[in-house]
Enzyme design. Structure first.
Site, PDB file in Angstrom:
ATOM      1  N   ASP A  69       0.820  -1.224   0.000  1.00  0.00           N
ATOM      2  CA  ASP A  69       0.000   0.000   0.000  1.00  0.00           C
ATOM      3  C   ASP A  69       0.849   1.269   0.000  1.00  0.00           C
ATOM      4  OD1 ASP A  69      -2.270  -1.670   0.259  1.00  0.00           O
ATOM      5  OD2 ASP A  69      -1.918  -1.763   2.417  1.00  0.00           O
ATOM      6  N   LYS A 106       2.092   2.231  -5.084  1.00  0.00           N
ATOM      7  CA  LYS A 106       2.784   1.756  -6.293  1.00  0.00           C
ATOM      8  C   LYS A 106       1.925   1.951  -7.535  1.00  0.00           C
ATOM      9  CE  LYS A 106       3.419  -2.396  -4.523  1.00  0.00           C
ATOM     10  NZ  LYS A 106       3.010  -2.171  -3.130  1.00  0.00           N
ATOM     11  N   GLY A 118      -3.974  -4.469  -4.006  1.00  0.00           N
ATOM     12  CA  GLY A 118      -4.908  -3.470  -4.499  1.00  0.00           C
ATOM     13  C   GLY A 118      -4.118  -2.239  -4.888  1.00  0.00           C
ATOM     14  N   HIS A 119      -3.953  -2.034  -6.185  1.00  0.00           N
ATOM     15  CA  HIS A 119      -3.206  -0.866  -6.655  1.00  0.00           C
ATOM     16  C   HIS A 119      -4.206   0.166  -7.156  1.00  0.00           C
ATOM     17  CE1 HIS A 119       0.523  -3.606  -7.489  1.00  0.00           C
ATOM     18  NE2 HIS A 119       0.295  -3.386  -6.217  1.00  0.00           N
ATOM     19  N   GLN A 139       2.333  -6.007  -3.050  1.00  0.00           N
ATOM     20  CA  GLN A 139       2.737  -5.926  -1.644  1.00  0.00           C
ATOM     21  C   GLN A 139       4.103  -5.244  -1.447  1.00  0.00           C
ATOM     22  OE1 GLN A 139       1.750  -9.408  -2.657  1.00  0.00           O
ATOM     23  NE2 GLN A 139      -0.356  -8.815  -2.301  1.00  0.00           N
TER      24      GLN A 139
HETATM   25  P1  IMP Z   1      -2.382 -12.698   2.594  1.00  0.00           P
HETATM   26  O1  IMP Z   1      -1.484 -12.167   1.546  1.00  0.00           O
HETATM   27  O2  IMP Z   1      -3.853 -12.499   2.291  1.00  0.00           O
HETATM   28  O3  IMP Z   1      -2.069 -14.113   2.972  1.00  0.00           O
HETATM   29  O4  IMP Z   1      -2.131 -11.846   3.942  1.00  0.00           O
HETATM   30  C1  IMP Z   1      -0.908 -11.888   4.639  1.00  0.00           C
HETATM   31  C2  IMP Z   1      -0.547 -10.522   5.187  1.00  0.00           C
HETATM   32  O5  IMP Z   1      -0.195  -9.675   4.109  1.00  0.00           O
HETATM   33  C3  IMP Z   1      -1.692  -9.818   5.919  1.00  0.00           C
HETATM   34  O6  IMP Z   1      -1.142  -9.035   6.959  1.00  0.00           O
HETATM   35  C4  IMP Z   1      -2.276  -8.934   4.847  1.00  0.00           C
HETATM   36  O7  IMP Z   1      -2.959  -7.823   5.389  1.00  0.00           O
HETATM   37  C5  IMP Z   1      -1.020  -8.510   4.122  1.00  0.00           C
HETATM   38  N1  IMP Z   1      -1.242  -8.117   2.741  1.00  0.00           N
HETATM   39  C6  IMP Z   1      -1.493  -8.921   1.687  1.00  0.00           C
HETATM   40  N2  IMP Z   1      -1.600  -8.211   0.551  1.00  0.00           N
HETATM   41  C7  IMP Z   1      -1.412  -6.932   0.880  1.00  0.00           C
HETATM   42  C8  IMP Z   1      -1.371  -5.716   0.127  1.00  0.00           C
HETATM   43  O8  IMP Z   1      -1.508  -5.677  -1.092  1.00  0.00           O
HETATM   44  N3  IMP Z   1      -1.139  -4.594   0.851  1.00  0.00           N
HETATM   45  C9  IMP Z   1      -0.931  -4.609   2.185  1.00  0.00           C
HETATM   46  N4  IMP Z   1      -0.947  -5.705   2.920  1.00  0.00           N
HETATM   47  C10 IMP Z   1      -1.192  -6.868   2.281  1.00  0.00           C
END
Ligand code: IMP
Length: 402
Positions: free
Chosen positions: A13, A16, A40-41, A211
């Site tokens: 977040d 990007k 989520g971009h 991420q």
């Molecule tokens: P997962 O990727 O859904 O397995 O989540 C694992 C961790 O990564 C959690 O803390 C999510 O909130 C975080 N996370 C996953 N994708 C994103 C992203 O695009 N932005 C911020 N945090 C993310």
């Protein structure tokens, strides 16, 4: 061959999407290489908010968009996203790797089940089935897009996942999977060879991670991480291109720090202060809508991101938001048992953070320059781009990325 790889320097977040959208008009290809719809971009174009989850954020401007093999795909979501995006750009060229793995409803159920088992020590995943989809991939019982060519292979694989998880599925669900595949099948191709051919013939490409560095499966704040490689190293196996194709690396960091989900966050703010900055920056998850945790920029963390990703340049986003905050600080080191520590180490508990304070730049641009120059001196790389507002045009180029 001109390539630029863009990664997040914090917990995701970082903004990007906007940076990728901005830069992608100078590149032929926009390529995404990891993660799934957990990402989520966000890009705001002519007042419309576009939230990319699976499609590369350069979709609107680059000649061709590529979803490479390292991405995991929920086909239902992918179709919804393509349908939405095709209204924003009716003629587009999209390629999706036949090696990309698929996230099924069984993976989503498994994600919920595992988070439940973890109880109080849950990760706070997005519950989009991402971890389980990578678990299936590395467990060698995952479903790849190429498996859809033969319905009996698909059925066999769904059965296997169902047996491993002990979660039932309906016949109708396999049919739905196949219907969703049918809608995208014309985009599915051998992206490994496609990318080689394009780059070998002189095309330029922008590669984007989903991420951020500190939720990388290897180098993040494990176990509070995602399940893919978010660092620049991930781009090679995520695309099938060897390291020789990658020469320039841009990191994106927010002028402060946010995090969704649990895990180490030394510069975190709480209470009213956090709420104020959260509201100023509209810090709510793009994918889940969760309020993001908020804190100051953390220099040791940023230095580690520069190191892990071999960053050449930084893009610093949301400087306009931080400028409106009344107590602007940057974390520069940590205190543990009375000693100063300059290294970021999520496994070592610290007592305190040392901060440097800055004056607001809301009415005085010189203060923003001081803030940027301080960061540049600390991390040893230049800030090439500044995010100065929400919309597409709100980017200040400090110098061109060569
Ligand atoms: P997962 O990727 O859904 O397995 O989540 C694992 C961790 O990564 C959690 O803390 C999510 O909130 C975080 N996370 C996953 N994708 C994103 C992203 O695009 N932005 C911020 N945090 C993310």
């Amino acid at each position: 061959m001109d390539t630029l790889t863009i990664v997040g320097c914090q917990f995701g977040d970082e903004g990007k999407g906007k940076i990728i959208d901005y830069l992608s008009s100078s590149y032929d290809l926009s390529v995404r290489f990891n993660g799934g719809e957990n990402a989520g971009h966000t890009v705001v174009v002519d007042g419309y908010t576009i939230k990319y989850h699976l499609v590369p954020a350069g979709f609107l401007r680059a000649r061709t968009s590529v979803i490479a093999n390292g991405v995991v795909l929920n086909l239902r979501k992918l179709n919804e996203e393509i349908e939405f995006l095709s209204k924003m750009r009716n003629k587009f060229d999209l390629k999706i790797s036949d090696l990309a793995h698929v996230v099924t409803d069984l993976h989503i159920e498994r994600d919920k089940f595992l988070e439940g088992l973890r109880g109080k020590s849950s990760i706070g995943t997005t519950l989009k089935g991402i971890g389980p989809a990578y678990e299936s991939k590395f467990g060698r019982y995952g479903i790849r897009l190429e498996d859809f060519k033969d319905p009996s292979t698909l059925l066999q694989k769904v059965e296997l996942i169902s047996s491993v998880y002990n979660i039932p599925y309906s016949k109708g669900y396999v049919e739905e999977l196949m219907q969703n595949y049918e809608k995208i099948k014309n985009y599915v191709t051998n992206t490994v060879d496609y990318l080689h051919d394009e780059l070998d013939n002189g095309s330029s490409a922008l590669f984007e991670t989903a991420q951020g560095t500190f939720i990388d499966i290897e180098f993040g704040t494990y176990p509070f991480v995602t399940s893919s490689h978010t660092v620049t190293g991930g781009v090679t196996v995520g695309t099938g291109l060897s390291p020789k194709y990658f020469t320039k690396f841009l990191g994106v960091a927010k002028a402060y720090t946010t995090r969704v989900g649990e895990g180490y966050f030394p510069t975190e703010l709480f209470g009213d202060e956090a709420e104020k900055l959260r509201k100023l920056g509209n810090e709510y998850g793009t994918t889940t809508g969760r309020p993001r945790r908020i804190g100051y920029l953390d220099i040791p963390m940023l230095k580690r991101a520069v190191k892990l990703n071999s960053l050449d340049y930084l893009a610093l986003t949301k400087t306009d938001v931080l400028g409106k905050f009344d107590d602007i600080r940057v974390g520069v080191s940590y205190i543990k048992n009375g000693s100063e520590i300059k290294e970021y180490n999520p496994n070592s508990k610290i007592d305190n953070v040392e901060y440097v304070r800055f004056d607001s730049w809301i009415d005085n641009r010189r203060n923003l320059i001081k803030f940027i120059e301080f960061i540049e001196d600390e991390i040893g790389i230049p800030v090439a781009l500044l995010g100065i507002g929400e919309s597409r045009g709100d980017i200040e180029k400090r110098f061109p990325i060569p």
